[in-house]
Structures are given as C-alpha cells and as structure tokens.
Enzyme design. Structure first.
Site, PDB file in Angstrom:
ATOM      1  N   PRO A  88     -21.382  -7.571 -10.267  1.00  0.00           N
ATOM      2  CA  PRO A  88     -21.881  -6.184 -10.287  1.00  0.00           C
ATOM      3  C   PRO A  88     -21.266  -5.343  -9.168  1.00  0.00           C
ATOM      4  CG  PRO A  88     -23.695  -7.743 -10.434  1.00  0.00           C
ATOM      5  CD  PRO A  88     -22.472  -8.545 -10.088  1.00  0.00           C
ATOM      6  N   GLU A 115     -27.863 -16.224  -7.132  1.00  0.00           N
ATOM      7  CA  GLU A 115     -28.073 -14.899  -6.525  1.00  0.00           C
ATOM      8  C   GLU A 115     -26.747 -14.212  -6.246  1.00  0.00           C
ATOM      9  OE1 GLU A 115     -30.752 -12.278  -6.134  1.00  0.00           O
ATOM     10  OE2 GLU A 115     -31.118 -14.385  -6.627  1.00  0.00           O
TER      11      GLU A 115
HETATM   12  C1  4FV Z   1     -22.212  -9.088 -13.659  1.00  0.00           C
HETATM   13  C2  4FV Z   1     -22.063  -7.756 -14.089  1.00  0.00           C
HETATM   14  C3  4FV Z   1     -23.484  -9.741 -13.296  1.00  0.00           C
HETATM   15  C4  4FV Z   1     -24.956 -11.271 -10.816  1.00  0.00           C
HETATM   16  C5  4FV Z   1     -25.602 -12.460 -10.210  1.00  0.00           C
HETATM   17  C6  4FV Z   1     -24.338 -13.134 -12.127  1.00  0.00           C
HETATM   18  C7  4FV Z   1     -24.583 -11.653 -12.206  1.00  0.00           C
HETATM   19  C8  4FV Z   1     -25.205 -13.636 -11.034  1.00  0.00           C
HETATM   20  N1  4FV Z   1     -20.998  -9.644 -13.606  1.00  0.00           N
HETATM   21  N2  4FV Z   1     -20.734  -7.565 -14.318  1.00  0.00           N
HETATM   22  N3  4FV Z   1     -23.009  -6.830 -14.283  1.00  0.00           N
HETATM   23  N4  4FV Z   1     -23.379 -10.953 -12.672  1.00  0.00           N
HETATM   24  O1  4FV Z   1     -24.561  -9.197 -13.520  1.00  0.00           O
HETATM   25  O2  4FV Z   1     -20.114  -8.711 -14.010  1.00  0.00           O
HETATM   26  O3  4FV Z   1     -24.457 -14.485 -10.227  1.00  0.00           O
END
Ligand code: 4FV
Length: 248
Positions: A88, A115
């Site tokens: 994110p 996390e």
């Molecule tokens: C995410 C997104 C996403 C965050 C914590 C995986 C999560 C856990 N990846 N775009 N939105 N990843 O939410 O790419 O590790």
C-alpha cells in the site's frame, strides 16, 4: 515476459495462470511465470518467516533473511531485473504504469504478508514499490496477480485482434464507451441506432463521445481538457448539452 513471484502462499497462483488468456499466453511461450515459496528459504527448524515487531505493537512482521535468501538464490546477489514489492506504500498502479513495466522482459514480484515486511527488504532488495489501491489486503498475492494480468494482455500476440488492447479503457486516458451485442432489442431497450448503421465514422464519433461523456460524469479527474483535441472538445460539449437537456 518472465515473472518470478516470491510468496508464502504459492498455491494461490496456479488456477489463475491455468485459465483463459494467461494460460494461452503461457502455451504460446509469451508468458513465463515461476512461483517461489519464501518459506523454502526459512532454514530454522520451524521454517519461521515472521516475527514480533521491534518497538512492540500488534501483528507480525515478515522476516528479512528468508526473503533475501530466496531472491538471491533465484536472481543472484544483484538481480538484473526490477524487484517489485506490492505494498500500500507503493506508487499506485495504473494502465500507464502497466505500459511502463511491460517494457521489461523480466520482473520479480515480492508478495508481502502479515502487518508488513522488515524495512531492510525495501532498503536493500526492492527497486520499485507498487500499490493496487488505497485499501489493505491480507497479502500481496492478489496485487501480484493483477500486475501479471494487466501486463500480459499488453504483450504482442497475447490478445487476438478481436480482443485488442488498442481500444482499452484508459488507453486514451478515457473510460470505455458502452458496448452492445445481440439481441438488437431487449423488451423496450434498443441498441443505439448508430451502431447498427455500418457507418464506421459515425460509430467512431459516437463511441468517442460516449467515452468523453462517461469520463466527464464518472471520472472528471481523468479529463485533462488541455489535452483534448478540438473534435474531442466539440463531442464532449455536445454530450454535456444533451445530458443537461435530459436532466432538466
Ligand atoms: C497491497 C495493496 C496490500 C498490506 C499488508 C499485505 C497488504 C499485507 N499490496 N497494494 N493495497 N498489501 O494491501 O499492494 O502484508
């Protein structure tokens, strides 16, 4: 195009790569995907890949060593391809980013879990961070799948001309125009006359007008008036005038 995907859940991927357009692209030798289980490089007795966060706080953090060992053993100590972390915190994935990344013949994708990941993975291994949107998932696997999907369909020879990417949404930075197919009439809903007339120039104009209008209505943030051609400006004004008539 070659993708090396590093994940703690390799079982997520096969079904998607064994169906439809991605399956055909692999059969045609246009797409190669290797999925690597990071846990295979967690050498401790319990193959641990996560640990408590320094400084406290909830959740677990993805450990650095298994990820480093996995990437180094597959790509070497200095990978010759971009190493993309799906997170994110990354730059937001768009069609434009897809067109940029498809220029590479090889990409490594790291799927986070828990996390988050130990920051040293970002500092010393990752060369690019991509987010598929401002929301939080349980893992980076779906974002990795989306990236492979969006890039693969841009590869020459993957989409037949009937599926061509040329008239994609966002190709011209606009939302897509409405599409219709048989039946011509559904209860009282008719297919727009212009699409039945065979006048391709009129059809082109109608579709452009609808794309402009739909973008104006739903995603005005995508409309950069300065970049619109005179024809596009005229068609958009027509659409807006008709729209205002309708809502009166
Ligand atoms: C995410 C997104 C996403 C965050 C914590 C995986 C999560 C856990 N990846 N775009 N939105 N990843 O939410 O790419 O590790």
């Amino acid at each position: 195009m070659q993708f090396d995907i590093f994940t703690l859940f390799p079982e997520i991927f096969p079904s998607y790569f064994d169906s439809s357009i991605l399956k055909r692209a692999r059969q045609r030798g246009l797409l190669h995907v290797d999925v690597h289980n990071i846990r295979d490089w967690a050498v401790d007795r319990h193959h641990v890949t996560d640990d408590l966060p320094y400084g406290g706080g909830g959740g677990m953090i993805m450990k650095v060593e298994p990820v480093f060992s996995a990437v180094e053993s597959i790509l070497g100590t200095s990978p010759s391809c971009p190493v993309v972390m799906l997170t994110p915190q990354g730059r937001v994935f768009t069609q434009k980013v897809a067109e940029e990344l498809v220029q590479y013949s090889h990409l490594a994708l790291i799927c986070g879990r828990y996390e988050g990941v130990d920051e040293r993975i970002r500092e010393h291994l990752v060369t690019d961070e991509i987010s598929i949107g401002d929301f939080v998932l349980t893992g980076g696997e779906l974002p990795a799948l989306m990236l492979v999907d969006a890039l693969t369909r841009l590869l020459p020879g993957v989409l037949g001309d009937e599926e061509s990417a040329q008239q994609d949404s966002f190709m011209a930075g606009l939302l897509d125009h409405p599409h219709y197919t048989r039946p011509e009439q559904l209860s009282h809903q008719m297919v727009p006359e212009v699409l039945l007339g065979g006048d391709h120039e009129a059809i082109r104009k109608w579709r452009l007008k609808q794309s402009l209008g739909r973008t104006w209505l739903r995603r005005p943030d995508l409309l950069i008036m300065e970049t619109l051609s005179d024809e596009q400006k005229a068609l958009l004004e027509q659409f807006i005038a008709e729209f205002r008539q309708e809502v009166k």
